[in-house]
Design a protein around this motif. Structure first.
Motif, PDB file in Angstrom:
ATOM      1  N   TRP A 189      -6.124   4.970  -4.953  1.00  0.00           N
ATOM      2  CA  TRP A 189      -6.610   3.651  -5.352  1.00  0.00           C
ATOM      3  C   TRP A 189      -6.641   2.720  -4.136  1.00  0.00           C
ATOM      4  O   TRP A 189      -5.710   2.683  -3.344  1.00  0.00           O
ATOM      5  CB  TRP A 189      -5.675   3.020  -6.392  1.00  0.00           C
ATOM      6  CG  TRP A 189      -5.635   3.708  -7.715  1.00  0.00           C
ATOM      7  CD1 TRP A 189      -6.485   4.651  -8.191  1.00  0.00           C
ATOM      8  CD2 TRP A 189      -4.655   3.507  -8.740  1.00  0.00           C
ATOM      9  NE1 TRP A 189      -6.122   5.046  -9.444  1.00  0.00           N
ATOM     10  CE2 TRP A 189      -4.997   4.358  -9.814  1.00  0.00           C
ATOM     11  CE3 TRP A 189      -3.541   2.690  -8.873  1.00  0.00           C
ATOM     12  CZ2 TRP A 189      -4.254   4.412 -10.990  1.00  0.00           C
ATOM     13  CZ3 TRP A 189      -2.802   2.738 -10.036  1.00  0.00           C
ATOM     14  CH2 TRP A 189      -3.157   3.590 -11.083  1.00  0.00           C
ATOM     15  N   PHE A 190      -7.714   1.965  -4.035  1.00  0.00           N
ATOM     16  CA  PHE A 190      -7.807   0.921  -3.023  1.00  0.00           C
ATOM     17  C   PHE A 190      -7.939  -0.431  -3.726  1.00  0.00           C
ATOM     18  O   PHE A 190      -8.560  -0.527  -4.776  1.00  0.00           O
ATOM     19  CB  PHE A 190      -9.020   1.147  -2.115  1.00  0.00           C
ATOM     20  CG  PHE A 190      -8.889   2.335  -1.211  1.00  0.00           C
ATOM     21  CD1 PHE A 190      -8.302   2.218   0.035  1.00  0.00           C
ATOM     22  CD2 PHE A 190      -9.355   3.582  -1.617  1.00  0.00           C
ATOM     23  CE1 PHE A 190      -8.173   3.322   0.866  1.00  0.00           C
ATOM     24  CE2 PHE A 190      -9.225   4.692  -0.801  1.00  0.00           C
ATOM     25  CZ  PHE A 190      -8.637   4.560   0.446  1.00  0.00           C
ATOM     26  N   ILE A 191      -7.355  -1.455  -3.142  1.00  0.00           N
ATOM     27  CA  ILE A 191      -7.449  -2.790  -3.722  1.00  0.00           C
ATOM     28  C   ILE A 191      -8.844  -3.350  -3.487  1.00  0.00           C
ATOM     29  O   ILE A 191      -9.313  -3.413  -2.350  1.00  0.00           O
ATOM     30  CB  ILE A 191      -6.380  -3.725  -3.118  1.00  0.00           C
ATOM     31  CG1 ILE A 191      -4.985  -3.184  -3.437  1.00  0.00           C
ATOM     32  CG2 ILE A 191      -6.534  -5.146  -3.632  1.00  0.00           C
ATOM     33  CD1 ILE A 191      -3.869  -3.990  -2.829  1.00  0.00           C
ATOM     34  N   ASP A 192      -9.504  -3.751  -4.554  1.00  0.00           N
ATOM     35  CA  ASP A 192     -10.859  -4.285  -4.467  1.00  0.00           C
ATOM     36  C   ASP A 192     -10.848  -5.648  -3.780  1.00  0.00           C
ATOM     37  O   ASP A 192      -9.911  -6.432  -3.925  1.00  0.00           O
ATOM     38  CB  ASP A 192     -11.459  -4.406  -5.870  1.00  0.00           C
ATOM     39  CG  ASP A 192     -12.967  -4.599  -5.822  1.00  0.00           C
ATOM     40  OD1 ASP A 192     -13.395  -5.737  -5.576  1.00  0.00           O
ATOM     41  OD2 ASP A 192     -13.699  -3.622  -6.037  1.00  0.00           O
ATOM     42  N   ARG A 236       1.639  -4.265 -11.353  1.00  0.00           N
ATOM     43  CA  ARG A 236       1.022  -4.472 -12.667  1.00  0.00           C
ATOM     44  C   ARG A 236       0.009  -3.367 -12.977  1.00  0.00           C
ATOM     45  O   ARG A 236      -0.077  -2.904 -14.118  1.00  0.00           O
ATOM     46  CB  ARG A 236       0.342  -5.843 -12.705  1.00  0.00           C
ATOM     47  CG  ARG A 236       1.344  -6.988 -12.748  1.00  0.00           C
ATOM     48  CD  ARG A 236       0.678  -8.342 -12.624  1.00  0.00           C
ATOM     49  NE  ARG A 236       1.674  -9.405 -12.745  1.00  0.00           N
ATOM     50  CZ  ARG A 236       1.435 -10.684 -12.462  1.00  0.00           C
ATOM     51  NH1 ARG A 236       0.238 -11.062 -12.025  1.00  0.00           N
ATOM     52  NH2 ARG A 236       2.403 -11.582 -12.604  1.00  0.00           N
ATOM     53  N   THR A 237      -0.733  -2.952 -11.964  1.00  0.00           N
ATOM     54  CA  THR A 237      -1.738  -1.898 -12.168  1.00  0.00           C
ATOM     55  C   THR A 237      -1.072  -0.569 -12.502  1.00  0.00           C
ATOM     56  O   THR A 237      -1.511   0.158 -13.401  1.00  0.00           O
ATOM     57  CB  THR A 237      -2.611  -1.755 -10.905  1.00  0.00           C
ATOM     58  OG1 THR A 237      -3.180  -3.024 -10.569  1.00  0.00           O
ATOM     59  CG2 THR A 237      -3.728  -0.750 -11.133  1.00  0.00           C
ATOM     60  N   VAL A 238      -0.001  -0.249 -11.780  1.00  0.00           N
ATOM     61  CA  VAL A 238       0.735   0.995 -12.037  1.00  0.00           C
ATOM     62  C   VAL A 238       1.316   0.977 -13.449  1.00  0.00           C
ATOM     63  O   VAL A 238       1.222   1.960 -14.195  1.00  0.00           O
ATOM     64  CB  VAL A 238       1.839   1.198 -10.982  1.00  0.00           C
ATOM     65  CG1 VAL A 238       2.807   2.294 -11.410  1.00  0.00           C
ATOM     66  CG2 VAL A 238       1.228   1.531  -9.633  1.00  0.00           C
ATOM     67  N   LEU A 283      -1.890   7.599  -5.551  1.00  0.00           N
ATOM     68  CA  LEU A 283      -1.550   6.928  -4.296  1.00  0.00           C
ATOM     69  C   LEU A 283      -2.333   5.624  -4.202  1.00  0.00           C
ATOM     70  O   LEU A 283      -3.545   5.600  -4.434  1.00  0.00           O
ATOM     71  CB  LEU A 283      -1.900   7.823  -3.104  1.00  0.00           C
ATOM     72  CG  LEU A 283      -1.709   7.235  -1.705  1.00  0.00           C
ATOM     73  CD1 LEU A 283      -0.228   7.037  -1.415  1.00  0.00           C
ATOM     74  CD2 LEU A 283      -2.332   8.148  -0.651  1.00  0.00           C
ATOM     75  N   THR A 284      -1.631   4.537  -3.876  1.00  0.00           N
ATOM     76  CA  THR A 284      -2.285   3.240  -3.727  1.00  0.00           C
ATOM     77  C   THR A 284      -2.288   2.846  -2.264  1.00  0.00           C
ATOM     78  O   THR A 284      -1.243   2.906  -1.600  1.00  0.00           O
ATOM     79  CB  THR A 284      -1.547   2.156  -4.536  1.00  0.00           C
ATOM     80  OG1 THR A 284      -1.414   2.604  -5.881  1.00  0.00           O
ATOM     81  CG2 THR A 284      -2.315   0.858  -4.517  1.00  0.00           C
ATOM     82  N   GLN A 285      -3.448   2.437  -1.770  1.00  0.00           N
ATOM     83  CA  GLN A 285      -3.572   2.013  -0.382  1.00  0.00           C
ATOM     84  C   GLN A 285      -3.856   0.520  -0.315  1.00  0.00           C
ATOM     85  O   GLN A 285      -4.638  -0.013  -1.078  1.00  0.00           O
ATOM     86  CB  GLN A 285      -4.708   2.780   0.318  1.00  0.00           C
ATOM     87  CG  GLN A 285      -4.309   4.176   0.764  1.00  0.00           C
ATOM     88  CD  GLN A 285      -3.185   4.161   1.760  1.00  0.00           C
ATOM     89  OE1 GLN A 285      -2.027   4.389   1.403  1.00  0.00           O
ATOM     90  NE2 GLN A 285      -3.476   3.883   3.009  1.00  0.00           N
ATOM     91  N   HIS A 286      -3.167  -0.138   0.636  1.00  0.00           N
ATOM     92  CA  HIS A 286      -3.363  -1.578   0.859  1.00  0.00           C
ATOM     93  C   HIS A 286      -3.798  -1.761   2.298  1.00  0.00           C
ATOM     94  O   HIS A 286      -3.146  -1.310   3.219  1.00  0.00           O
ATOM     95  CB  HIS A 286      -2.041  -2.311   0.606  1.00  0.00           C
ATOM     96  CG  HIS A 286      -2.034  -3.715   1.135  1.00  0.00           C
ATOM     97  ND1 HIS A 286      -1.081  -4.163   1.996  1.00  0.00           N
ATOM     98  CD2 HIS A 286      -2.868  -4.756   0.923  1.00  0.00           C
ATOM     99  CE1 HIS A 286      -1.315  -5.434   2.289  1.00  0.00           C
ATOM    100  NE2 HIS A 286      -2.392  -5.804   1.657  1.00  0.00           N
TER     101      HIS A 286
END
Length: 821
Positions: free
Chosen positions: A498-501, A523-525, A817-820
Motif C-alpha cells: 500500500w502507498f499513501i495517496d 486507521r487503514t490497517v 506492507l505499507t510504504q510512506h
C-alpha cells in the motif's frame, strides 16, 4: 558459493557455517546434526556442546533434540514407522534397525539427556570457568548478578556530582540547555556495557573553559547594564530607521523583538540565547540595510556583537568540555565498577564472557585444551547474534578445524545490534570456514509468498547493502503450496503493498507529515482487519479450509508506541487485540494507580493522598462522586476509617493479604473488567501486586520502604525480563508485536504498517564499524568526521533492510506492507 545443506550427506568434520534463512528449519537441522553425531560419530551425549543465546531458545532446543532422539529410538528399537519424507530416519532405519549397540547409544543418550550441554553462552562460560578454575584463574564463591544497573547508576550519579555540582553556574546553564543530565550519561554507559570492547573516539584533552566563561559573563553584565539606558533609543532606531530592510525588520514585529530582549536580560540566564538576538548585532544590521543605505549605529549594537562573539566562543569551549566529560566517563566507570564488584564479590553475565575470553588467551592455552578434551563437537545456534568476544571464544576453542564445529545462523536476520549482536563478527567467521552451507527449503510460507520474497531480494545486486550478505532463493516445501488466503472463493495475492495517496498530503509539496501518516495508516490497517474479520465470520475469508479469525492476524511494528496506536484504532472497532511489548509493568497506567493507592494506605492520615487513591479507576470515583463524598461527613469518615483498617492489616499480615482484601471489598475486579481493555488492566494490576509482594519478602521492606521502592522503580528506565508486561489471553486476538520480538515466530496473515524508517544518523553520537581498524565497533562521541557518519548511516540502512526481511518472513500466507514516502 554456498552449498545446499544435506542432512544425510554433509560431512561431520571441521569448521562450518550453515546459513539458515527464515523458515528453513534451523532447529530441525540442529536436532538432526545432534542425532548424527551420536549415531555416526559415536559421541556420548556429554561430548556434544550446543550453545544458543537465550533461555527460551535453550529450552526449545532441548525439547526438540530430546524428541528427535526419542523418535529415532522408537524407530530403531521398537520398529515404529518413521514420519513420511524423513530421509534421515529412513536411512538410519535401513542401516541400524535391530543394531543393539546403536540402540544402546540412543538409550543412554535419552537416560543421560539431563546432563547434555545445551545452554546459553553465559551458562557455558560460567560452567567452564567453574569446572576449570585452575586453568582459568577464576574466583571462587562470587555472586553472579543478571543486572548491574544499580551499581552503574550509583557510579554515574557520583560522576555527575563530582563534575557538575562544583561547576560554574554559566556552564551548568549550558549543560541544561543542551539537555545533559545523569540519564544521558547512563545511556552512554549502557551502550558500553553491551559492547565492552567498544572503541570510543575522539580522544579529548581537558579544555580550559575558565577564560571563555569569565569573558562571557563580563560581556553579559555589560549588555544588561547597557540595555537599561539604551532601550528607548534602540527601540526608536528599529522603528524609525529608513535604512533598514523592512522584510527583515517588519514594523509589527519590533515590539515583540524588544520584549524578547527584556525577557532575556531580566531572567539573568545566559543560555539559551533569546530567539532573535542576532538582529541586535552590528554585523546583522549592516547586512540588513537597503541598497545604498547606511546602517544605523548605536553602542548597544556593538555591545551585542561583542557578546555574541563571546557566546559562540564559550559555547564551543563548553561543547569540548562536555565531550571531554563523556570521554572520561568511560574510564571512570570502568575503574569504579571494578572496585564495587570486588567490594561486593559479584560478577555480571558480561564479566563471564570477559573472564572466559581472557582465560582462553592466557598462558599456553590450557583452558582451550581442557574444553576441547571435554567436547568433541559444538553446534552454535543463532550465530548471527554473536559479538566479537563471543566469536573469539568459540574460535579460540574450536577454530583449528580439528574438532567438529557448526555455526548456524542467518546474517539476513541480524537485527539485535542494540543489545550487542554484531553481524560483522559473523562476516569474519564466514571468511574462515572450511565449508559454507545453506538451507534451501522454506517450511513456513506459502509458495506465492516465497516467490514474492525471492523477487524482492534477488533483483538488486546487493539487496542487503553489504555484498557479503548473500541472498539465495528459497524453494517452498511441497506441503506449503495450497496454503492460501481465500476471500469469497478467490485466492488473495500473497503480498500487498500500500502507498499513501497524494490526496492525504498535508504539506504544500504534496507529502504527508510523519505523524499524520502513522495515524492514517493505523486507521487503514484497523479497517482492513475489521473487513477480514467480518468476512471470516461470514465464512467468506478462509485459510486452509477454515474461517479466518482475528487470532490469525499479526501487526508488526518498529516501536511499541506504534503498536499502541494500532491497538487504539482496533479497540474503537471492537476488535480484540493483544500487545506483546517489552515495556515495563512500572510504566503502565495500573502501576501509576497502585502507587497512589499504596501511598494513601501507608499514610492514612493524609486526606490528599486518600482523595488521589479514590480517584483511580480501581476505586472508580468521578470528580462529582468525590465532591459529594467529601461533603458528607459521615460517609467521608467511613472512608477514612477504611484506609486506616487497610493500613493496620498491611502492618499485621503483610502487603499481599491486605491487597487481596482490598480488591475483594472494593469490587476492583468487576470494575476493571467492565472496561473495554479490562482483561489487560486486571493482568497488570495482579502483576503489580506480585512484584510488590516479591520485593517485600526479598528485600525485607516495611511499609514505607516498599512504597519508596515502588516509586523509584516507576522512575527507572531499566526493564528486567520479569518486570515486562505480561500477556492476557490471546486465543482469538490480533497480535501486536515489534519486529524484533517477532523473530522466530509465524502468523498466517501479517500487516507491517511501519517498516519504513529513516537511515539518517541524527544524533551527535553514534556507533559504526571502522574499516581503518579491522571493522572494530566504534562509538563516535562527536569527532566531526563526516565519513564516520556515512559508515553509520550505511549500517543503519542495512539493518533496516534486514528488519524488513524478518517482517516479510513471519507470514505464512499473506503479507500487507505499507510504504510512506
Amino acid at each position: 558459493m554456498m552449498k545446499p545443506f544435506e542432512i544425510i550427506n554433509t560431512p561431520l568434520q571441521g569448521y562450518n557455517i550453515i546459513e539458515a534463512s527464515a523458515g528453513t528449519g534451523k532447529t530441525h537441522a540442529i536436532a538432526d546434526l545432534f542425532l548424527r553425531l551420536i549415531l555416526e560419530k559415536e559421541l556420548p551425549i556429554n561430548e556434544i556442546l550446543v550453545v544458543t543465546f537465550t533461555e527460551a531458545a535453550t529450552e526449545e532446543l532441548r525439547d526438540r533434540i530430546r524428541k528427535r532422539l526419542k523418535t529415532a529410538f522408537d524407530v530403531l528399537a521398537n520398529g515404529s514407522a518413521y514420519p513420511a519424507g524423513d530421509a534421515l530416519l529412513e536411512r538410519f532405519a535401513a542401516r541400524y534397525s535391530g543394531n543393539s549397540w546403536v540402540i544402546k547409544r540412543l538409550h543412554n543418550a535419552l537416560i543421560e539427556f539431563d546432563v547434555a550441554a545445551i545452554c546459553t553462552i553465559h551458562s557455558f562460560c560460567q560452567r567452564m570457568l567453574r569446572d576449570h578454575a585452575f586453568e582459568s584463574n577464576a574466583l571462587f564463591d562470587t555472586e553472579l548478578i543478571a543486572d548491574q544497573t544499580e551499581f552503574l547508576q550509583e557510579i554515574v550519579d557520583d560522576f555527575w556530582r563530582r563534575n557538575f555540582y562544583t561547576a560554574s553556574q554559566t556552564f551548568i546553564q549550558y549543560a541544561i540547555y543542551k539537555k545533559y543530565h545523569p540519564d544521558k550519561f547512563m545511556q552512554l554507559i549502557r551502550r558500553r556495557s553491551i559492547d565492552p570492547e567498544l572503541a570510543v573516539i575522539p580522544a579529548v584533552a581537558r579544555p580550559d573553559i575558565e577564560g571563555e566563561q569569565d569573558a562571557l559573563q563580563e560581556a553579559f553584565d555589560q549588555l544588561r547594564l547597557s540595555w537599561q539606558t539604551a532601550r528607548p533609543e534602540v527601540e526608536n532606531i528599529l522603528l524609525e530607521s529608513t535604512a533598514l530592510n523592512r522584510t527583515r525588520y517588519k514594523m509589527d514585529s519590533i515590539e515583540a523583538l524588544v520584549y524578547e530582549m527584556d525577557e532575556y536580560l531580566d531572567a539573568g540566564m545566559i543560555f539559551p540565547l533569546c530567539k532573535r538576538f542576532e538582529k541586535y548585532t552590528t554585523s546583522y544590521i549592516t547586512a540588513a540595510v537597503k541598497k545604498g543605505g547606511s546602517p544605523p549605529k548605536h553602542p548597544f549594537f556593538d555591545c551585542c556583537e561583542t557578546f555574541n562573539n563571546h557566546y559562540t566562543e564559550a559555547a564551543t569551549a563548553f561543547d569540548q568540555y562536555l565531550l571531554y566529560l563523556k570521554r572520561t566517563l568511560f574510564d571512570y566507570v570502568d575503574n569504579e565498577l571494578k572496585k564495587k564488584k570486588l567490594e561486593h564479590n559479584i560478577r555480571s553475565f558480561d564479566d563471564l564472557l570477559a573472564d572466559m575470553h581472557r582465560a582462553l588467551k592466557r598462558g599456553e592455552g590450557s583452558l582451550a585444551r581442557a574444553i576441547r578434551n571435554k567436547f568433541k563437537a559444538a553446534l552454535i545456534d543463532e550465530f548471527q547474534d554473536t559479538d566479537p568476544v563471543q566469536y573469539d571464544i568459540f574460535n579460540s576453542i574450536f577454530g583449528s578445524g580439528d574438532h567438529i564445529l557448526f555455526m548456524i545462523g542467518d546474517p539476513k536476520q541480524a537485527i539485535y545490534s542494540f543489545r550487542g549482536a554484531d553481524v560483522f563478527a559473523y562476516m569474519k567467521a564466514a571468511s574462515k570456514v572450511q565449508d559454507d552451507y545453506t538451507l534451501t527449503t522454506n517450511w513456513r510460507s506459502g509458495a506465492g509468498l516465497i516467490k514474492a520474497i525471492n523477487t524482492i531480494f534477488s533483483r538488486p545486486e546487493a539487496a542487503f547493502v553489504f555484498k557479503w550478505i548473500e541472498f539465495n532463493e528459497i524453494k517452498p516445501a511441497d506441503s506449503n503450496k495450497q496454503e492460501l488466503l481465500m476471500l469469497s472463493g478467490s485466492a488473495e495475492p500473497p503480498l500487498h503493498i500500500w502507498f499513501i495517496d497524494r490526496q492525504y498530503a498535508d504539506k504544500d509539496d504534496g507529502t504527508i507529515n510523519k505523524g499524520s501518516a502513522e495515524l492514517l495508516i493505523a486507521r487503514t490497517v484497523a479497517a482492513e482487519i475489521l473487513r477480514l474479520a467480518v468476512l471470516g465470520q461470514q465464512g467468506k475469508a478462509q485459510i486452509d479450509n477454515r474461517a479466518l479469525c482475528p487470532g490469525d492476524i499479526a501487526v508488526l511494528v518498529r516501536k511499541n508506541r506504534q503498536a499502541r496506536m494500532v491497538q487504539e484504532e482496533l479497540q474503537l472497532l471492537s476488535i480484540p487485540s493483544i500487545l506483546y511489548g517489552a515495556e515495563s509493568i512500572f510504566v503502565s497506567h495500573e502501576a501509576e494507580e497502585v502507587e497512589r493507592v499504596i501511598a494513601a494506605i501507608a499514610e492514612p492520615g493524609s486526606e490528599t493522598k486518600i482523595k488521589a487513591a479514590l480517584a483511580t479507576d480501581m476505586f472508580g470515583l468521578s470528580g462529582n462522586d468525590l465532591y459529594a463524598l467529601i461533603g458528607n461527613d459521615t460517609e467521608w469518615e467511613i472512608r477514612l476509617v477504611q484506609f486506616h483498617q487497610y493500613h493496620d492489616q498491611w502492618a499485621r499480615h503483610g502487603f499481599i493479604r491486605m491487597f487481596r482484601q482490598l480488591i475483594k471489598e472494593e469490587g476492583v475486579r468487576k470494575r476493571l473488567l467492565s472496561y473495554r481493555d479490562g482483561e489487560r488492566r486486571m493482568t497488570n494490576l495482579l502483576h503489580c501486586a506480585e512484584v510488590l509482594h516479591r520485593a517485600e519478602n526479598e528485600k525485607n521492606l516495611g511499609m514505607e520502604g516498599l512504597v519508596k521502592w515502588f516509586a523509584e522503580k516507576r522512575n527507572d528506565d531499566n526493564t528486567s525480563e520479569e518486570d515486562q508486561i505480561r500477556l492476557e489471553t490471546d486465543e482469538n486476538a490480533v497480535k501486536l508485536i515489534t519486529i524484533h520480538r517477532s523473530k522466530g515466530l509465524e502468523y498466517p496473515v501479517v500487516f507491517c504498517p511501519y517498516a519504513w524508517d529513516s537511515s539518517k544518523i541524527k544524533d551527535d553520537q553514534f556507533s559504526f564499524h571502522d574499516p581503518a581498524h579491522d571493522d572494530r565497533l566504534t562509538l563516535d562521541l562527536g569527532s566531526g568526521v563526516e565519513e564516520n557518519r556515512i559508515h553509520a548511516a550505511t549500517e543503519q540502512l542495512a539493518e533496516n533492510v534486514r528488519l524488513l526481511y524478518v517482517a516479510l518472513t513471519r507470514a505464512k500466507q499473506d503479507f500487507f506492507l505499507t510504504q510512506h514516502n
